[in-house]
Design an enzyme around this catalytic site. Structure first.
Site, PDB file in Angstrom:
ATOM      1  N   VAL A  12      53.023  36.583  33.624  1.00 48.42           N
ATOM      2  CA  VAL A  12      53.193  37.060  35.001  1.00 48.42           C
ATOM      3  C   VAL A  12      54.605  36.748  35.503  1.00 48.42           C
ATOM      4  CG1 VAL A  12      52.375  36.835  37.378  1.00 48.42           C
ATOM      5  CG2 VAL A  12      50.729  36.856  35.489  1.00 48.42           C
ATOM      6  N   TYR A  29      63.860  21.984  40.096  1.00 47.86           N
ATOM      7  CA  TYR A  29      63.497  21.988  41.514  1.00 47.86           C
ATOM      8  C   TYR A  29      64.726  22.041  42.425  1.00 47.86           C
ATOM      9  CZ  TYR A  29      58.601  21.206  40.419  1.00 47.86           C
ATOM     10  OH  TYR A  29      57.322  21.364  39.974  1.00 47.86           O
ATOM     11  N   ALA A  41      50.628  33.283  43.181  1.00 45.07           N
ATOM     12  CA  ALA A  41      49.915  34.310  42.399  1.00 45.07           C
ATOM     13  C   ALA A  41      48.900  33.669  41.464  1.00 45.07           C
ATOM     14  CB  ALA A  41      50.901  35.150  41.594  1.00 45.07           C
ATOM     15  N   HIS A  99      40.247  37.606  46.135  1.00 49.01           N
ATOM     16  CA  HIS A  99      40.724  38.313  44.955  1.00 49.01           C
ATOM     17  C   HIS A  99      39.841  37.813  43.822  1.00 49.01           C
ATOM     18  CE1 HIS A  99      43.087  39.795  41.646  1.00 49.01           C
ATOM     19  NE2 HIS A  99      43.326  38.569  41.210  1.00 49.01           N
ATOM     20  N   THR A 118      46.972  40.044  32.203  1.00 52.80           N
ATOM     21  CA  THR A 118      47.489  41.171  32.983  1.00 52.80           C
ATOM     22  C   THR A 118      48.889  40.787  33.464  1.00 52.80           C
ATOM     23  OG1 THR A 118      46.688  40.421  35.143  1.00 52.80           O
ATOM     24  CG2 THR A 118      45.153  41.720  33.812  1.00 52.80           C
TER      25      THR A 118
END
Ligand code: NAD
Length: 307
Positions: free
Chosen positions: A11, A62, A115, A172, A223
């Protein structure tokens, strides 16, 4: 403008590529606990620079992320086989909290976009860990599912997917609600648009949308393109201060009587993040399903906190 992407996996790398092609920002920093992977993906992406619109893409830490306008958290435990998004919650939560701790500790002052799945719970975890105002912590939510719904309807109705408005609301995940009452094509409802609306099997379409992610994972193992494009669309709305209305996971504060939970409703998105959460006029049946989705998320959230 700088975007930091946590997680250089499927992703994260695809989102970086999509962000680069859209030429939205000049700087993209990739952060992964697997530094070799982050370096390799940054190098591979940079190879496209001379042929695209150049961005500075590097593997960082970071301190680099602290200067970003948006930090996208894709680092999480991916689902495999029959694993549901909720079943990987504890593993993902530890990763998401570590990323947020690192960001806050480094002085990050931008917007967090989560996400990692289960995205609604991970966004709530990120919100609580960050201490940020709720509008600055957003989940990709059902933007992807809504895009899938619009795509399926566009095929059945023979219109462009961009011409189909409508949203999937709630979690979701398995309890999500395809809100057909929000669907409009050229301002017309489904009943008005097609003489044969009854031939559209709404529960079959909702099921196809709900199962779409599992079907893709069954074929390729993960995905990436759909979610990466959803990430870029949200970043675009924020960076360009569009006040766009997109279904994303936001912290509800009384909408439909739901409090202190992240789930998706249409939201106005601009430079400050979520500027307003909308409550569309959905049918009583859809409202009942939305409240059930909220119950599912609350129970899973309580289990996560307890465990
Ligand atoms: P992946 O395993 O390919 O990538 C995850 C990456 O995160 C790995 O490279 C790993 O090294 C890195 N990572 C782990 N802990 C880290 C830490 N503390 N700091 C930085 N990096 C760390 O997985 P993926 O396929 O890219 O999926 C990533 C997440 O996105 C999963 O949670 C997946 O379920 C989720 N996802 C969400 C959607 C959506 O619609 N919201 C869609 C697809 C995938």
């Amino acid at each position: 403008m700088r975007v930091a992407i946590f997680g250089a996996g499927h992703v994260g790398a695809t989102a970086t590529y999509a962000l680069m092609l859209r030429a939205l920002v000049r700087e993209i920093v990739l952060i992964d606990s697997n530094m070799a992977l982050a370096r390799a993906e940054a190098a591979d992406l940079s190879d496209a620079n001379a042929l695209a619109r150049p961005a500075m893409i590097w593997a960082g830490d970071y301190a680099d992320a602290a200067l970003a306008d948006i930090a996208v958290i894709t680092a999480g435990a991916a689902t495999h086989g029959d694993e549901t998004r909720l079943s990987v919650a504890a593993r993902s939560a530890a990763i998401v909290r570590a990323c947020v701790d690192g960001l806050v500790g480094a002085g990050f002052a931008g917007i967090i976009l989560v996400a990692a799945n289960p995205v609604d719970l991970m966004t709530l975890a990120a919100f609580r860990q960050s201490g940020f105002a709720a509008g600055r912590v957003i989940g990709t939510g059902t933007l992807l599912d809504s895009s899938r719904l619009r795509q399926v309807l566009s095929q059945r109705l023979l219109v462009a997917p961009t011409a189909v408005q409508g949203a999937v609301l709630g979690e979701h995940g398995d309890s999500e609600v395809a809100a057909f009452s929000t669907v409009r094509i050229g301002g017309m409802t489904l009943d008005e648009f097609t003489a044969d609306a009854a031939a559209l099997d709404e529960s079959e379409i909702a099921d196809a949308v709900r199962q779409a992610g599992y079907a893709i994972i069954g074929g390729k193992g993960y995905t990436s393109f759909g979610i990466a494009t959803a990430i870029v669309r949200i970043c675009e709305a924020i960076i360009r201060d569009e006040h766009a209305v997109l279904p994303v996971s936001a912290r509800l504060d009384g909408q439909f009587g739901i409090h202190d939970l992240y789930l998706s409703l249409p939201c106005v998105l601009g430079r400050g993040g979520v500027e307003r959460i909308l409550t569309p006029d959905i049918s009583p049946a859809e409202l009942a399903l939305l409240l059930r989705s909220a119950d599912v998320l609350r129970a899973a959230g309580n289990a996560l906190e307890g465990g």
